[in-house]
Structure formats: C-alpha cells, structure tokens
Design a protein around this motif. Structure first.
Motif, PDB file in Angstrom:
ATOM      1  N   GLN A  42      -1.260 -16.502  -3.792  1.00  0.00           N
ATOM      2  CA  GLN A  42      -0.285 -15.851  -2.933  1.00  0.00           C
ATOM      3  C   GLN A  42      -0.345 -14.325  -3.117  1.00  0.00           C
ATOM      4  N   ARG A  43      -0.265 -13.577  -1.996  1.00  0.00           N
ATOM      5  CA  ARG A  43      -0.111 -12.114  -2.085  1.00  0.00           C
ATOM      6  C   ARG A  43       1.186 -11.761  -1.389  1.00  0.00           C
ATOM      7  N   PRO A  44       2.002 -10.816  -1.780  1.00  0.00           N
ATOM      8  CA  PRO A  44       1.862 -10.019  -3.000  1.00  0.00           C
ATOM      9  C   PRO A  44       2.054 -10.869  -4.262  1.00  0.00           C
ATOM     10  N   PRO A  45       1.734 -10.341  -5.428  1.00  0.00           N
ATOM     11  CA  PRO A  45       1.207  -8.996  -5.662  1.00  0.00           C
ATOM     12  C   PRO A  45      -0.226  -8.837  -5.153  1.00  0.00           C
ATOM     13  N   PHE A  46      -0.492  -7.672  -4.565  1.00  0.00           N
ATOM     14  CA  PHE A  46      -1.830  -7.373  -4.077  1.00  0.00           C
ATOM     15  C   PHE A  46      -2.722  -6.952  -5.255  1.00  0.00           C
ATOM     16  N   PRO A  47      -4.037  -7.058  -5.070  1.00  0.00           N
ATOM     17  CA  PRO A  47      -4.941  -6.681  -6.165  1.00  0.00           C
ATOM     18  C   PRO A  47      -4.721  -5.248  -6.672  1.00  0.00           C
ATOM     19  N   VAL A  48      -4.280  -4.341  -5.809  1.00  0.00           N
ATOM     20  CA  VAL A  48      -4.061  -2.970  -6.303  1.00  0.00           C
ATOM     21  C   VAL A  48      -2.950  -2.929  -7.351  1.00  0.00           C
ATOM     22  N   GLU A  49      -2.063  -3.968  -7.319  1.00  0.00           N
ATOM     23  CA  GLU A  49      -1.046  -4.029  -8.376  1.00  0.00           C
ATOM     24  C   GLU A  49      -1.535  -4.919  -9.524  1.00  0.00           C
ATOM     25  N   ARG A  50      -1.869  -6.169  -9.166  1.00  0.00           N
ATOM     26  CA  ARG A  50      -2.341  -7.103 -10.197  1.00  0.00           C
ATOM     27  C   ARG A  50      -3.622  -7.740  -9.706  1.00  0.00           C
ATOM     28  N   GLY A  51      -4.738  -7.224 -10.214  1.00  0.00           N
ATOM     29  CA  GLY A  51      -6.031  -7.717  -9.745  1.00  0.00           C
ATOM     30  C   GLY A  51      -6.812  -8.368 -10.858  1.00  0.00           C
ATOM     31  N   LEU A  52      -8.017  -7.862 -11.067  1.00  0.00           N
ATOM     32  CA  LEU A  52      -8.909  -8.438 -12.065  1.00  0.00           C
ATOM     33  C   LEU A  52      -8.264  -8.335 -13.450  1.00  0.00           C
ATOM     34  N   TRP A  53      -8.221  -9.432 -14.160  1.00  0.00           N
ATOM     35  CA  TRP A  53      -7.565  -9.510 -15.474  1.00  0.00           C
ATOM     36  C   TRP A  53      -6.195  -8.824 -15.465  1.00  0.00           C
ATOM     37  N   GLU A  54      -5.476  -9.065 -14.372  1.00  0.00           N
ATOM     38  CA  GLU A  54      -4.093  -8.568 -14.221  1.00  0.00           C
ATOM     39  C   GLU A  54      -4.009  -7.050 -14.099  1.00  0.00           C
ATOM     40  N   ASN A  55      -5.135  -6.369 -13.953  1.00  0.00           N
ATOM     41  CA  ASN A  55      -5.097  -4.908 -13.877  1.00  0.00           C
ATOM     42  C   ASN A  55      -5.260  -4.434 -12.435  1.00  0.00           C
ATOM     43  N   PRO A  56      -4.795  -3.207 -12.141  1.00  0.00           N
ATOM     44  CA  PRO A  56      -4.934  -2.679 -10.776  1.00  0.00           C
ATOM     45  C   PRO A  56      -6.413  -2.663 -10.360  1.00  0.00           C
ATOM     46  N   THR A  57      -6.676  -3.235  -9.202  1.00  0.00           N
ATOM     47  CA  THR A  57      -8.059  -3.404  -8.761  1.00  0.00           C
ATOM     48  C   THR A  57      -8.174  -3.041  -7.291  1.00  0.00           C
ATOM     49  N   ASN A  58      -9.159  -2.212  -6.998  1.00  0.00           N
ATOM     50  CA  ASN A  58      -9.383  -1.845  -5.602  1.00  0.00           C
ATOM     51  C   ASN A  58     -10.621  -2.579  -5.100  1.00  0.00           C
ATOM     52  N   ILE A  59     -10.456  -3.344  -4.011  1.00  0.00           N
ATOM     53  CA  ILE A  59     -11.601  -4.054  -3.436  1.00  0.00           C
ATOM     54  C   ILE A  59     -11.958  -3.437  -2.096  1.00  0.00           C
ATOM     55  N   ASN A  60     -13.217  -3.106  -1.937  1.00  0.00           N
ATOM     56  CA  ASN A  60     -13.694  -2.625  -0.643  1.00  0.00           C
ATOM     57  C   ASN A  60     -14.983  -3.325  -0.269  1.00  0.00           C
ATOM     58  N   ASN A  61     -15.195  -3.366   1.011  1.00  0.00           N
ATOM     59  CA  ASN A  61     -16.401  -3.963   1.569  1.00  0.00           C
ATOM     60  C   ASN A  61     -17.596  -3.007   1.417  1.00  0.00           C
ATOM     61  N   VAL A  62     -18.799  -3.556   1.460  1.00  0.00           N
ATOM     62  CA  VAL A  62     -20.038  -2.776   1.333  1.00  0.00           C
ATOM     63  C   VAL A  62     -20.098  -1.630   2.345  1.00  0.00           C
ATOM     64  N   GLU A  63     -19.797  -1.963   3.594  1.00  0.00           N
ATOM     65  CA  GLU A  63     -19.921  -0.952   4.646  1.00  0.00           C
ATOM     66  C   GLU A  63     -18.892   0.162   4.473  1.00  0.00           C
ATOM     67  N   THR A  64     -17.663  -0.207   4.110  1.00  0.00           N
ATOM     68  CA  THR A  64     -16.626   0.792   3.865  1.00  0.00           C
ATOM     69  C   THR A  64     -17.134   1.798   2.836  1.00  0.00           C
ATOM     70  N   LEU A  65     -17.687   1.278   1.734  1.00  0.00           N
ATOM     71  CA  LEU A  65     -18.126   2.134   0.642  1.00  0.00           C
ATOM     72  C   LEU A  65     -19.357   2.950   1.021  1.00  0.00           C
ATOM     73  N   SER A  66     -20.233   2.358   1.827  1.00  0.00           N
ATOM     74  CA  SER A  66     -21.477   3.052   2.162  1.00  0.00           C
ATOM     75  C   SER A  66     -21.274   4.218   3.132  1.00  0.00           C
ATOM     76  N   CYS A  67     -20.129   4.266   3.804  1.00  0.00           N
ATOM     77  CA  CYS A  67     -19.835   5.404   4.691  1.00  0.00           C
ATOM     78  C   CYS A  67     -19.402   6.635   3.892  1.00  0.00           C
ATOM     79  N   LEU A  68     -18.926   6.417   2.677  1.00  0.00           N
ATOM     80  CA  LEU A  68     -18.251   7.494   1.949  1.00  0.00           C
ATOM     81  C   LEU A  68     -19.102   8.736   1.698  1.00  0.00           C
ATOM     82  N   PRO A  69     -20.374   8.601   1.267  1.00  0.00           N
ATOM     83  CA  PRO A  69     -21.133   9.826   1.018  1.00  0.00           C
ATOM     84  C   PRO A  69     -21.170  10.751   2.239  1.00  0.00           C
ATOM     85  N   ARG A  70     -21.323  10.167   3.434  1.00  0.00           N
ATOM     86  CA  ARG A  70     -21.369  11.003   4.637  1.00  0.00           C
ATOM     87  C   ARG A  70     -20.014  11.626   4.932  1.00  0.00           C
TER      88      ARG A  70
END
Ligand SMILES: Cc1cc2nc3c(=O)[nH]c(=O)nc-3n(C[C@H](O)[C@H](O)[C@H](O)COP(=O)(O)O)c2cc1C
Ligand code: SF4
Ligand code: SF4
Ligand code: SF4
Ligand code: FES
Ligand code: FES
Lengths: 596, 127
Positions: free
Chosen positions: A302-330
């Motif tokens: 169930q969400r919430p809590p969202f991963p940014v609050e409680r994610g991997l091993w209960e720690n704040p976690t930001n998940i992004n898709n490959v394409e989202t991340l690959s746009c960033l350098p530009r």
C-alpha cells in the motif's frame, strides 16, 4: 590514428539477432582486402535505426544509410562506396510511399522529424568508449553541478524544466527529488527502474545499449540532488547485452573517478550496482521493485508511505525511470529554459516511443511532446503497410488504451491522452489496421495482466479472470446481451478496489475499446460476426466458384485436406475439416478464397 | 587509467574530436578525393594517402577527408574537391602528391584558392 570514414554498424539486441556480427566480420575482411584498414573504421553502436530493418549501418561523413544487409552485399558495398565513393542505392532505405531509395539519413522523414535528448548519442558513439561519450559533452553536466550548483539549485533547475517521469506515471521529477531530499532518514537511495515489463516496449533497453553513460551521468546528477551515496539499476535479466554494456560503462566510470569516493575530486561520494530482476511486469511497480531488491517476494504494498518517505530498507528512496534519468545531462547542459521550450504547456521535452504493429517504419523514435498521433503514424511511421486502412493506436501497453482514427489529431501530451481514456505510459505504441479485431486485442491485454497479477487483491486476481472469460466467449460467438455493461461495471470495480497500478489500470484496454469501438462488440455479441474477420470461430472459408481456375495450389497446400475437387475445376471446402489456417487464402493467386 | 578532473574533459574531447567531427559531419572543411575507376588508375590512392599524411602529421582535427565517385572528367584525374565552410566548392585537377601538398597548405589551411591548379573555380562546369 586518422580515419577518413566511419562505418557505424548497429549492434543492438535485434540487429545482432539478425546477423549484425556476421556483417561486421565480412566488413573487416573486405576492408582488409582493399587495404582500407587505416582509412575506414568500423564502430559498433547501439540502437541506431529502424529496428525491423536490420542489420543497418551508416557511413559517415557521407551520412548514407543501408538496411537489410546480408553478407553477400558487403563486397560490393565496400568496393563501391568505401573504396570508390559511390553509394549503393539498392541497399538504401526505400520510401514506403514513393518507393524510391533515400540516400541520406537526414532526408528520411523517420529521422528528421525526431528530436534526440534522451537518445542524444544514439548510433553516433561506441557505447563501450567513455571518451567518445565525453567528446559529446559527456560528464560536463556532472562537472557543472559539482562545481557551480548546490543540490537545491539542481532540484530547482529540474523543477523549472518541467521534466516528468517517463516510467508511466508522469510525476514531476524535481518535486519527487525535493520530497526525498527533505526527508530526514539516511542513508538515502537512488534506484533506476529498467524493468521495462510492457510487452513489446524496448525504449529503456535501447537507451542503455546505445549510451550507458548518459544514464550513469543522469544518476550522478540525481544522486547529488537528493543526497544519495548508493544507487541501484534494476534491469530485467532478459537484457544481457544492456547489462554487459552497463557493467563495462560502470567500470570505466569508476576508473576515471566518476563513481566512487570523491567523484571528480569533490567531496561527493556515489557508487552504483546493477540488480538483475526476474522481469515480471509487476516488478516494475516501485514498491514491488523495492521488495525484490530487499530479497522479499516481488509484491506491491500500500502507498502511502511513498518510497521517498519509506523505501529501500525503510530509508528515503527516489525511483526514476531510465529515460527520465538519461535526459538529465542535456537539461543541465542546455538549461531548464531550453527544455521547457520544447513540448506543450504541461508536457515538456521529448518522449521516446517504440513504434510497433501494422506500421511501415517500426522502431524506436524520440519526438517532441505535442506532435500529433497522426504525424507519428503517417509521417514518422511511414503509414500502414499493404495499403490497409488504419484502425487504432494503442498507447501505454497493458495499462493503456486504444485511440481511434477520429482522435488522431490528438497531441502527444500526458493530459490529452488521458482524456481519450488511454495513457502516455512508458512509450509502447502499437498500430492496428482493419484486420485487427478490437475485442481480441482487449482480450490479449487482459490475458497478459491476468497472468502477471501478483494475486494479492481479489479484485485484480478474480476480476481479471472474469473479464478474460467474458472476452473469450465474445470472441467465440458466445457473447450474451448485457456482457458489455457487465464488463464496464467490472472494470470500474477492479480499478477502484485494487491496490497497485497494475490492477488500477488493467481494465483500460477493455474500457477504451468499448468506448471507441462499441459496434465491434455488438457485432460479435448480437450478430456473431467479427467485422475484422479475425476471430476464428466467427468466420468461414469458402471458394468463389466464378473466380476459381482449378489451379489446385490450395488443394495441395491445405494442411487438413479440406479442399476437394478435380484439377482444372472449381474447388470447394469441406467446412467440417477446415481449421481456418488461412493457408489457402495466402497461396491463391486468383483471389478466389472468401472469408466471411 | 588515472582519475580525471573536470579540466581533463576538454583534453579528452580534443583527443577524439576528429572522429566525432567525421561522424557529425561538421568539419571546417571537406576534401573529396574522386575515386572512380579511372581516378584510381590515375593515382587517386596516392593523393588520398598524401592528404591523410598531411592531416595526421599536423594533427589537424576539423577537416573531413572523404571519397566520392567519378566526376565525369576522366582525362583530368586525379582530382579533388575542396569545400571550405561557407564557400563554394573548388575542384583541383591533374594532381600529383606535390601539388596536393601545396593546395593543402594554401587553400585548406590558409583559405587561399590555388588558381593555377583549379578547374574554373567556383563553377562546376568544364572550362
Ligand atoms: C504494474 C506496473 C509496472 C510498472 N513498470 C514500470 C517499468 O517497467 N519501468 C518504469 O520505469 N516504471 C514502471 N512503473 C512505474 C513505477 O512504479 C514508477 O512510477 C516509476 O519507475 C517512477 O519513475 P519516473 O518518475 O521516472 O517515471 C510501473 C508501474 C506499475 C503499476
Ligand atoms: S492490483 Fe493486482 S498486481 Fe497489484 S497488488 Fe493487487 S493483485 Fe497484485
Ligand atoms: S488456389 Fe485459388 S484458383 Fe487455385 S484452385 Fe484454389 S481457389 Fe481455385
Ligand atoms: S483455411 Fe486452411 S484448413 Fe481451411 S481450407 Fe483453407 S488451407 Fe484448408
Ligand atoms: S534493431 Fe538495430 S536499430 Fe533497432
Ligand atoms: S571515373 Fe573518374 S572521371 Fe570518370
């Protein structure tokens, strides 16, 4: 060493599967034969071109493309083009409308209407050479954020750019980062979602295969912004080539000090590891993905809590898709304003799609948001093969829906596509023509989501089962009055009662096809007819006695000997034996086989 | 391999620049060596290697060297076409390695057309 010519050979998963490596060997052999080794260099790139026309290669600086290459074509190509400078028209891309070869890459509509941001380096660099990535402004964005920007500046820049998540949800990326950064827990984690479970989609795989460093640099920028020191890339294990290239790229980046302690000599530390996922569709859902990395069963929670609050091993976690991340350098290099200048009011930048189905130029495309579906299908996609009529386009895969011809002028935009009942999704786009039955298409997607449901919620587990059964019956001509209304009610109930995005979106293909193609459902249920002549149980094969010349070809080819008659006399079909395989229709040269 | 600093990015870029220019097709000048059958017979390969040596020994990064087919002037081979950015193309005919070196110095590096070797420069027609 100074080469005068580069041969850029696509070695993505698909091109390799149709023999790209044999082409490379042959090229090497022929180039040696003419002593051109010091003049011509072969570069193995990823995902350069039309994915159903492989193996493909591009000759630079001449900007000439070749498709459907076979080993036997290579001696001629090397002698004519690489030695004598005469491009070979018979191996070039053929325009589906004009039927003439097009020489220059830049002149092919498929190419020049595209705008490359996520696929900035597609087909132009060797993905295994970090220096080539650097020469295309690589790792400049990383240097810029480390030297001149605070993490808050980076977050603001991404917010200003208007970038939204490309994994399907379209959530504003800068905002997600800010939530994650502001959450007090530590350490924080960054996860890249490369599960790509949508059947037929291969955007993320192609980005990684063509340009792994864009993803790594994007992750470094994101990690710096949110304050993470550790990252994971969750890749399905069915992507061995992508994993290999990514692995090699991570090692090179570490050697250059771009990953690890003190990135670029600063006090920012970040490293990443690849996690091989089993590749189920539901693993792509973020909470399920986290469970999978933790070694738990890959089930959503169930969400919430969202991963940014409680994610991997209960720690704040930001998940992004490959394409989202690959746009960033530009975005960092050219600025938020530049990115926000592309696209529509609420959908900025570009989107990568994998165009598939009944379309001339199937393949991977990156287009500015806001172009219409019509431009996508008819201009970039080159229209429908065999002069068939366009029927619909399915966006968003199993979570999306079908969009009919009357809505083809819809711009590609998160909100506008949603208004049509479909979703932008992660970028799968399947084109359907007059031969595709919309009820059967809906049934196909429900079969997929039914099989992929984790089974935790009864609405999703049993609801999809029930939907599948009704749709199967309709396709068999056993539909009943009231089925349509029941499907609609059931669909709404599944959407409302299911916990994760899988169940919440799975009924979409059925609901949109009812909305836009209700007459096809009615024809199946009431008249027991499949208007597309695709549902086997609702069609019959017969032979037109006027047209049949008795050439006997169908008779010989019928796998069940259902065709009876004497040579040189009109044939007939024994309907009790016919299995509706359509072989007779394919072999008859006189158009005498009727399907009704 | 040593760790790099942000300053090294420019050095690496410089090192692979020639390759990237070739692929992006954005050089300052483009030299085409005509390599039809008669061009090859008249010695176009030696013109090509002369040009490659010049580019290599001077470590020039922003010039594209490429081949092209028969120009329809078999009697004047070997020949090259030089295209400096924003200028009309110039064809040079009856070349030898020595003449090629002079053209390279004067036209390609200094921007000065070598009229005595040129074929009605600026025009594509036979004089
Ligand atoms: C059933 C299901 C499957 C999903 N599959 C993927 C996937 O394959 N790749 C992906 O990036 N996101 C997928 N998502 C979305 C993720 O949950 C998450 O929203 C996304 O990775 C966030 O990244 P973004 O903000 O950059 O889009 C899926 C969601 C659901 C409900
Ligand atoms: S909606 Fe379906 S896939 Fe999602 S948690 Fe429930 S049962 Fe599992
Ligand atoms: S192939 Fe066509 S024309 Fe020939 S016998 Fe069969 S139906 Fe008749
Ligand atoms: S559809 Fe197949 S089984 Fe039926 S008559 Fe034609 S070839 Fe035979
Ligand atoms: S298959 Fe090679 S370009 Fe896509
Ligand atoms: S082949 Fe060179 S001019 Fe004819």
């Amino acid at each position: 060493m100074a080469y005068r010519c580069n041969v850029l050979l696509c070695t993505c998963t698909m091109c390799v599967s149709v023999g790209a490596l044999k082409i490379r060997n042959k090229l090497e052999e022929e180039i040696k034969k003419y002593n051109l080794e010091d003049e011509v260099q072969i570069i193995l790139t990823g995902s350069s071109w039309l994915c159903t026309k492989g193996p493909t290669l591009i000759v630079q600086p001449d900007d000439v493309v070749y498709q459907f290459l076979k080993e036997k074509d290579i001696p001629n190509l090397v002698e004519e083009h690489l030695l004598k400078g005469r491009p070979v028209p018979s191996l070039m891309y053929i325009d589906p409308e004009e039927l003439n070869p097009i020489e220059k890459l830049q002149d092919i509509p498929f190419y020049h209407d595209q705008r490359l941001i996520a696929l900035w380096n597609r087909g132009i660099i060797d993905p295994d050479e970090i220096d080539e990535y650097i020469a295309r402004d690589g790792y400049k964005a990383l240097a810029k954020v480390l030297q001149d920007m605070t993490p808050e500046d980076v977050i603001q820049e991404i917010k200003d750019s208007g970038l939204r998540g490309r994994g399907g949800g379209g959530f504003p990326t800068g905002m997600k980062w800010e939530f994650c950064r502001k959450n007090p827990g530590s350490p924080k984690y960054l996860i890249c979602n490369a599960d790509e479970g949508d059947p037929g989609a291969f955007m993320d795989r192609s980005i990684i295969e063509a340009d792994p460093h864009s993803l790594i640099e994007g992750m470094l920028v994101a990690a710096y912004a949110i304050g993470a020191e550790k990252g994971y890339i969750y890749v399905r294990s069915e992507y061995p080539l992508a994993i290999k290239r990514l692995d090699g790229a991570i090692i090179k980046a570490r050697e250059y000090g771009l990953l690890g302690k003190g990135v670029f000599g600063s006090d920012f530390n970040f490293d990443m590891e690849i996690f091989r996922g089993a590749g189920a569709f539901v693993c792509g859902e973020e909470t399920s993905l986290i469970h999978s990395i933790e070694g738990e069963p890959a089930e959503p929670r169930q969400r919430p809590p969202f991963p940014v609050e409680r994610g991997l091993w209960e720690n704040p976690t930001n998940i992004n898709n490959v394409e989202t991340l690959s746009c960033l350098p530009r975005i960092i290099n050219f600025g938020a304003k530049w990115f926000a200048g592309i696209g529509t009011e609420k959908s900025k930048g570009t989107k990568v799609f994998s165009l598939a189905g009944k379309i001339n130029n199937a393949g991977l495309v990156e287009v500015p948001m806001g172009i219409t579906l019509r431009e996508m299908v008819f201009k970039i996609g080159g229209g429908i093969p065999n002069r068939k009529k366009f029927k619909a386009v399915q966006t968003g895969g199993p979570s999306g829906g079908v969009i009919p011809e009357s809505m083809l002028d819809l711009p590609i935009d998160y909100e506008r596509i949603q208004e049509a009942g479909a979703i932008m999704g992660s970028g799968g786009m399947i084109v359907m023509d007059e031969d595709d039955c919309m009820v059967d298409v809906a049934r196909y997607f429900i079969e997929f989501t039914r099989d992929e449901s984790c089974g935790k919620c009864s609405s999703c587990r049993e609801g999809l089962d029930a939907m599948y059964e009704i749709l199967t019956n309709i396709c068999k001509g056993k539909g009943k009055e009231g089925d349509i209304e029941f499907l609609e009610e059931l669909g709404e109930a599944i959407i409302n009662a299911s916990m994760c995005g899988l169940g919440k979106s799975a009924p979409n293909p059925v609901l949109t096809s009812i909305r836009h193609f209700k007459d096809e459902y009615i024809a199946h249920i009431r008249d027991k007819i499949c208007p597309a002549k695709s549902c086997v149980e609702l069609i019959e094969y017969s032979i037109d006695q006027e047209k049949c010349t008795g050439c006997f070809i169908c008779n010989v080819n019928c796998p069940t000997n259902a065709i009876i008659g004497e040579k040189k006399k009109p044939q007939t079909i024994d309907k009790s034996k016919c299995i509706k395989c359509s072989v007779c229709k394919e072999v008859c040269r006189f158009d005498a086989i009727k399907v009704e | 391999m040593p760790k790099i600093t942000p300053e090294d990015l420019a050095k690496i870029t410089e090192r692979v620049k020639r390759t990237m220019i070739l692929r992006e097709g954005t050089g300052r000048a483009k030299i085409r060596v005509h390599m039809g059958t008669c061009g090859i017979a008249a010695g176009a390969r030696s013109i090509m290697s002369t040009l490659m040596e010049e580019i290599e020994s001077r470590n020039i990064k922003d010039i594209i060297l490429t081949t092209s087919s028969c120009a329809g002037l078999c009697s004047r081979e070997p020949m090259i076409t030089v295209e400096v950015q924003n200028q009309p193309p110039v064809k040079y005919v009856d070349l030898t390695p020595e003449k090629t070196k002079i053209i390279f110095d004067k036209h390609i590096l200094a921007g000065e057309i070598v009229k005595e070797y040129a074929l009605a420069f600026g025009s594509e027609r036979v004089p």
